[in-house]
Design a protein around this motif. Structure first.
Motif, PDB file in Angstrom:
ATOM      1  N   ASP A   1      -0.124  -0.996   0.687  1.00 15.68           N
ATOM      2  CA  ASP A   1       0.734  -0.050  -0.028  1.00 15.68           C
ATOM      3  C   ASP A   1      -0.092   1.020  -0.731  1.00 15.68           C
ATOM      4  O   ASP A   1       0.192   1.415  -1.875  1.00 15.68           O
ATOM      5  CB  ASP A   1       1.618  -0.779  -1.040  1.00 15.68           C
ATOM      6  CG  ASP A   1       2.573  -1.750  -0.375  1.00 15.68           C
ATOM      7  OD1 ASP A   1       3.115  -1.398   0.686  1.00 15.68           O
ATOM      8  OD2 ASP A   1       2.750  -2.862  -0.901  1.00 15.68           O
ATOM      9  N   TYR A   2      -1.109   1.510  -0.042  1.00 11.01           N
ATOM     10  CA  TYR A   2      -1.999   2.539  -0.588  1.00 11.01           C
ATOM     11  C   TYR A   2      -1.171   3.752  -1.015  1.00 11.01           C
ATOM     12  O   TYR A   2      -0.323   4.255  -0.270  1.00 11.01           O
ATOM     13  CB  TYR A   2      -3.022   2.930   0.474  1.00 11.01           C
ATOM     14  CG  TYR A   2      -4.059   3.930   0.030  1.00 11.01           C
ATOM     15  CD1 TYR A   2      -5.235   3.514  -0.573  1.00 11.01           C
ATOM     16  CD2 TYR A   2      -3.869   5.293   0.246  1.00 11.01           C
ATOM     17  CE1 TYR A   2      -6.203   4.423  -0.963  1.00 11.01           C
ATOM     18  CE2 TYR A   2      -4.831   6.213  -0.144  1.00 11.01           C
ATOM     19  CZ  TYR A   2      -5.994   5.777  -0.748  1.00 11.01           C
ATOM     20  OH  TYR A   2      -6.948   6.690  -1.131  1.00 11.01           O
ATOM     21  N   LEU A   3      -1.400   4.219  -2.240  1.00 12.70           N
ATOM     22  CA  LEU A   3      -0.661   5.348  -2.782  1.00 12.70           C
ATOM     23  C   LEU A   3      -1.363   6.654  -2.419  1.00 12.70           C
ATOM     24  O   LEU A   3      -2.513   6.878  -2.811  1.00 12.70           O
ATOM     25  CB  LEU A   3      -0.533   5.227  -4.297  1.00 12.70           C
ATOM     26  CG  LEU A   3       0.487   4.204  -4.797  1.00 12.70           C
ATOM     27  CD1 LEU A   3       0.333   3.968  -6.287  1.00 12.70           C
ATOM     28  CD2 LEU A   3       1.897   4.664  -4.467  1.00 12.70           C
TER      29      LEU A   3
ATOM     30  N   ILE B   1       6.421  17.647  -1.920  1.00  9.13           N
ATOM     31  CA  ILE B   1       5.231  16.821  -2.081  1.00  9.13           C
ATOM     32  C   ILE B   1       5.543  15.716  -3.070  1.00  9.13           C
ATOM     33  O   ILE B   1       6.100  15.970  -4.144  1.00  9.13           O
ATOM     34  CB  ILE B   1       4.033  17.641  -2.614  1.00  9.13           C
ATOM     35  CG1 ILE B   1       3.809  18.886  -1.758  1.00  9.13           C
ATOM     36  CG2 ILE B   1       2.778  16.784  -2.654  1.00  9.13           C
ATOM     37  CD1 ILE B   1       2.797  19.837  -2.349  1.00  9.13           C
ATOM     38  N   GLU B   2       5.176  14.507  -2.733  1.00 10.63           N
ATOM     39  CA  GLU B   2       5.342  13.400  -3.657  1.00 10.63           C
ATOM     40  C   GLU B   2       4.365  12.287  -3.297  1.00 10.63           C
ATOM     41  O   GLU B   2       3.799  12.245  -2.211  1.00 10.63           O
ATOM     42  CB  GLU B   2       6.768  12.870  -3.639  1.00 10.63           C
ATOM     43  CG  GLU B   2       7.199  12.267  -2.319  1.00 10.63           C
ATOM     44  CD  GLU B   2       8.641  11.780  -2.341  1.00 10.63           C
ATOM     45  OE1 GLU B   2       9.309  11.922  -3.381  1.00 10.63           O
ATOM     46  OE2 GLU B   2       9.090  11.235  -1.321  1.00 10.63           O
ATOM     47  N   ILE B   3       4.165  11.417  -4.264  1.00 12.46           N
ATOM     48  CA  ILE B   3       3.372  10.218  -4.024  1.00 12.46           C
ATOM     49  C   ILE B   3       4.232   9.201  -3.281  1.00 12.46           C
ATOM     50  O   ILE B   3       5.402   8.998  -3.604  1.00 12.46           O
ATOM     51  CB  ILE B   3       2.873   9.621  -5.350  1.00 12.46           C
ATOM     52  CG1 ILE B   3       1.793  10.509  -5.952  1.00 12.46           C
ATOM     53  CG2 ILE B   3       2.333   8.206  -5.157  1.00 12.46           C
ATOM     54  CD1 ILE B   3       0.490  10.525  -5.193  1.00 12.46           C
ATOM     55  N   ASP B   4       3.645   8.576  -2.280  1.00 12.13           N
ATOM     56  CA  ASP B   4       4.376   7.548  -1.549  1.00 12.13           C
ATOM     57  C   ASP B   4       3.383   6.509  -1.047  1.00 12.13           C
ATOM     58  O   ASP B   4       2.178   6.765  -0.965  1.00 12.13           O
ATOM     59  CB  ASP B   4       5.144   8.163  -0.375  1.00 12.13           C
ATOM     60  CG  ASP B   4       6.319   7.278   0.064  1.00 12.13           C
ATOM     61  OD1 ASP B   4       6.450   6.163  -0.463  1.00 12.13           O
ATOM     62  OD2 ASP B   4       7.081   7.724   0.939  1.00 12.13           O
ATOM     63  N   ASN B   5       3.889   5.352  -0.746  1.00 11.03           N
ATOM     64  CA  ASN B   5       3.046   4.295  -0.188  1.00 11.03           C
ATOM     65  C   ASN B   5       2.879   4.477   1.308  1.00 11.03           C
ATOM     66  O   ASN B   5       3.845   4.767   2.016  1.00 11.03           O
ATOM     67  CB  ASN B   5       3.675   2.922  -0.430  1.00 11.03           C
ATOM     68  CG  ASN B   5       3.821   2.575  -1.893  1.00 11.03           C
ATOM     69  OD1 ASN B   5       4.915   2.601  -2.435  1.00 11.03           O
ATOM     70  ND2 ASN B   5       2.714   2.239  -2.530  1.00 11.03           N
TER      71      ASN B   5
END
Length: 907
Positions: free
Chosen positions: A722-724, A740-744
């Motif tokens: 689940d690397y962010l 744009i967003e942080i995701d796994n």
């Protein structure tokens, strides 16, 4: 702690066989035959007096042999001990004011060993079991003194007795190979690099075995964090921790997770100088003055441009016109910069104090001349391609740069100037039996050239010297308390607290509105202010279980980070929407170390961590044109743990295996909305599952009677589930098509080999290090894994070199007054390429800043003019290599050949 490492120059001292237990290979001694009962009465009386004189001690937990050496040095005692009794044993920390008798008792508590004074200045370490290894010492064994080796410290060789990934950088190495900026401190350390080495100099961004940024690696100065995330446009983010190398005494690096740490990739713990590093033995007051002169820089001139102005127009021939400035490199021996620092210290029986000030100023450095410099070359016709179509031959004669950056040989590297002022104040008090209180302040004021990375990321981009510099104000307070009573092994208490305020101001990066419109000065610099606090309380209890000694450590840690724009920033930056958020995290931990047998040690740990975050940025501008998620509060938690085995195969060889299962919760940058970057409420924390297998070798007398050798080889296998990462989404039908967003992603893997080796004999020292990545893989899904970094993700420019090598050699002459040495480091290519594992989504949203393999040669000379003054000369990049450091976000070459000359006075 740095000590006078020269051997005594009297003739008698040269015949002694010296001892250094940091090697873990202690020579067998006979003093057990000199039982206390056989001492003359006068000797016993002298021993009794020596045993009652109190001394202030600060000895960290470490291999027992190393700790005993430090204690013997500080008390002026000689040790008698058998190597087999110390094998695999570790000491507790020893801090406070002790009489030598109580100090040795406290240090040996829980080890199964005891001590006795068997001579006026001799301590014999014996096994409480009369059938132990001390019961049959050979009658002809020798009495040995603690060893002191030129240019080394206990920590440097102590890593070869530590199971798992560990590295140590001592004061001598920091002075000899300090480079042009703080990031250069890590050059030559296997598996450890610092990102953004040249842009915004004055800070570090550690990368340990491929993990970097977002809280994956904890960088601390005297236990305090001061990390700041700096927005670099679409190109990425800089993770900056500020430090002044002039005040750093030593750096301890732990590669991997620890149950007491919030980081999943490792820790870089930097300790500043203490009073004991300045005050000479036997004295109470000391001073250190350091002066340094250097060259290879020029005064920045706003508006200057670098390299060539490339012009490639559709339908017209291309061209490259050299810019008129930047080729005024000074002569090799011309001093253009100065730096100085002054420290004063007092060290009494129960208290100590240190105060220091440092100032350093440097202009723009010049790049080297040998290597892939800017080189315009006509490449013929080139097509113009969009996402789905191409126009054949749109450029009839395209001119490209065949170099790695738009800088010519020896050219001035723009925006590389820096200036810093630092203040260090520390005080310590000891009281009671084994109690110590420490208070410290670390202040840093820096002004550095800085480039917005998204404006200088390609080999044909011409840099422009900016008029304004980035300004940084750092204030950090630390408070520590320790208690270790000698009469019990149940209490070994440590409590720490820190408070950090970090403010950074830089030239406008958003809309660039006129500050005067809002009643602000014309030269107003927008920025952010971050406050960080943290506390840790831990205790170690040592028990004799009957099935082997057991050490239990338990406690809790807390840290808080609160960041917000400085007043006026939102008005000037506009749509940039700097983060306004708070984040808290706690961890409760326990770990145990059990000596199951005299050769096998088992350790394990368990922890629970939880975090809370709050996004306060709830009032975005109406002209943003995008729908974001603001004002989100999140919290989550989970368990983690570690397990390790250490087998002491024989006196010299140690085998180890470690495993950790650790969570990393989203950090504050990943928990707040800004610009086109939105909170993702569905992300889960990263989970790192890290394996390491290795072997340590430590030996004295390998090739000669008094030589020392250390060797560490390890294989690491790091898997981050689940690397962010940063994910870019393009939806042409949306109101704002770029998202744009942080995701796994499913997984990231970093596997490889590391080697460190050291050999010392007399005044000669050789150190070798190397690392090689066997695998670097990113998996967007379980079925889409590839050895390429992802489009749009910050990890693009955090991919380490496939391999690196380092060799340093040192030799002393003239009764060790003159020391000459040098180091060669080679950096290989990127471990993997750049691409999208699914071949879908946006184009190369974050540009790859590549480098070509390079080799750097550094050299130094030190001469002790007298017992007070030492002269130093060093040359960085002796062959004048043109290169770009790994892990950078900008195409900014490193410094060319630079000569440094200085004097250090200790009085």
């Amino acid at each position: 702690m740095k000590q006078d490492t020269r051997r005594p120059r009297d003739a008698a001292s040269t015949t002694r066989l010296l001892w250094r237990p940091t090697l873990g290979t202690m020579m067998l001694c006979t003093a057990a035959t000199l039982a206390a009962t056989s001492l003359p009465m006068a000797a016993r009386a002298q021993s009794a007096v020596a045993a009652q004189q109190r001394i202030t001690l600060d000895i960290p937990a470490q291999p027992l042999g190393t700790a005993l050496t430090r204690l013997a040095d500080q008390t002026g005692m000689r040790l008698i001990v058998a190597s087999s009794a110390l094998s695999g044993k570790r000491s507790t920390a020893l801090r406070g004011s002790y009489a030598p008798d109580a100090a040795f008792a406290a240090l040996l508590l829980g080890t199964g060993l005891s001590h006795s004074f068997t001579g006026p200045n001799t301590v014999t370490i014996s096994d409480t079991d009369t059938t132990g290894p001390f019961s049959a010492l050979p009658a002809d064994a020798l009495l040995l003194d603690p060893i002191r080796v030129q240019g080394t410290s206990d920590g440097e060789l102590g890593i070869y007795a530590l199971p798992g990934g560990a590295a140590y950088i001592g004061r001598d190495e920091l002075e000899r190979y300090r480079g042009a900026g703080p990031a250069d401190m890590f050059r030559g350390e296997p598996g450890v690099l610092s990102g953004e080495a040249r842009n915004g100099a004055g800070s570090i961004d550690p990368n340990i075995r491929g993990l970097q940024g977002m809280g994956r690696v904890a960088a601390t100065v005297d236990g305090a964090e001061n990390t700041l995330m700096v927005y670099q446009g679409y190109q990425g983010v800089s993770n900056r921790s500020y430090v002044d190398p002039d005040f750093i005494a030593e750096i301890e690096i732990n590669k991997g997770a620890d149950v007491a740490s919030f980081a999943n990739g490792g820790q870089v713990a930097m300790r500043t100088l203490r009073a004991g590093d300045i005050v000479k033995p036997g004295e109470t007051v000391g001073f250190r003055l350091n002066l340094e002169f250097s060259g290879n820089t020029s005064t920045p001139v706003a508006g200057n441009r670098s390299g060539y102005a490339y012009s490639n127009r559709i339908g017209q021939p291309g061209s490259a016109t050299p810019n008129a400035t930047g080729m005024n490199r000074p002569g090799t021996f011309e001093a253009t910069d100065t730096a100085w620092s002054l420290l004063g210290a007092y060290k009494g029986e129960d208290s100590d104090f240190l105060l220091g000030f440092s100032h350093r100023a440097r202009g723009n450095y010049h790049a080297g001349t040998e290597g892939p410099v800017s080189n315009p070359l006509s490449t013929g016709p080139r097509d113009l391609c969009y996402t789905t179509t191409c126009i054949p031959g749109a450029y009839p004669d395209y001119v490209a740069n065949t170099g790695i950056a738009n800088y010519r040989a020896g050219e001035e590297v723009l925006n590389s100037q820096s200036e810093s002022r630092s203040l260090l104040a520390k005080g310590g008090w000891t009281f009671g039996e084994g109690q110590r209180l420490e208070l410290g302040y670390n202040g840093f004021r820096g002004r550095n050239g800085d480039v917005m990375a998204s404006r200088q990321y390609g080999p044909e981009t011409s840099a422009t010297q900016r008029e304004q510099m980035t300004e940084t104000d750092l204030d950090s307070l630390t408070l520590g308390y320790s208690w270790q009573p000698a009469e019990t092994g149940l209490i070994d208490l440590d409590a720490t607290f820190y408070l950090t305020r970090l403010e950074q101001r830089n030239a406008p990066r958003g809309l660039g509105r006129d500050p005067e419109t809002y009643g602000l000065p014309a030269d107003f610099l927008p920025g952010s202010e971050t406050v960080m606090m943290g506390a840790t309380l831990g205790n170690t209890s040592r028990l004799d279980t009957g099935a082997g000694p057991l050490a239990l450590t338990y406690g809790a840690s807390w840290k808080m980070e609160d960041t917000r724009p400085t007043p006026g920033t939102k008005e000037v930056e506009g749509w940039l929407d700097l983060r306004d958020a708070r984040r808290d995290e706690i961890v409760a931990f326990t770990k145990a170390e059990w000596e199951a047998t005299d050769w096998l040690t088992v350790n394990g740990g368990l922890r629970y961590q939880h975090y809370w975050s709050e996004d306060r940025n709830t009032d975005p501008e109406t002209d943003r044109g995008a729908t974001h998620t603001y004002g989100v509060s999140r919290d989550s938690g989970g368990w983690g743990g570690t397990l390790g085995l250490t087998a002491q195969v024989n006196r010299d060889w140690q085998l180890f295996a470690t495993y950790s299962d650790t969570l990393r919760q989203p950090n504050i940058y990943e928990s707040a909305t800004a610009f086109t970057f939105s909170i993702n409420e569905d992300v889960t924390p990263e989970r790192s599952r890290n394996w390491e297998l290795g072997a340590n070798f430590l030996r004295e007398g390998l090739l000669a009677a008094e030589d020392q050798a250390g060797f560490k080889l390890s294989y690491f296998n790091w898997t981050v589930d689940d690397y962010l990462g940063r994910v870019v989404t393009v939806d042409p039908d949306a109101q704002f098509p770029l998202w744009i967003e942080i995701d796994n992603i499913h997984q990231a893997r970093f596997n490889g080999l590391e080697l460190a080796a050291s050999y010392r004999w007399g005044g000669f020292q050789a150190d070798i290090s190397a690392n090689y990545y066997t695998e670097v893989t990113f998996c967007r899904t379980a079925d889409t894994c590839d050895s390429r970094s992802l489009y749009g993700d910050y990890a693009t420019n955090q991919v380490p070199p496939e391999y690196s090598l380092s060799l340093s050699l040192t030799q002393s002459f003239m009764d060790e007054r003159l020391t000459l040495g040098g180091r060669v480091t080679h950096v290989g290519p990127r471990a993997i390429g750049h691409g999208d594992v699914t071949a879908t989504g946006a184009s190369a949203f974050i540009s790859l800043v590549d480098w070509e393999p390079y080799t750097l040669v550094d050299a130094f000379a030190e001469y002790e003019i007298n017992d007070t003054v030492t002269a130093r000369l060093r040359v960085d990049n002796l062959t004048d290599r043109f290169y770009i450091d790994p892990l950078g976000l900008t195409t900014q070459p490193g410094p060319g050949r630079t000569l440094y000359a200085g004097l250090t006075a200790n009085f």
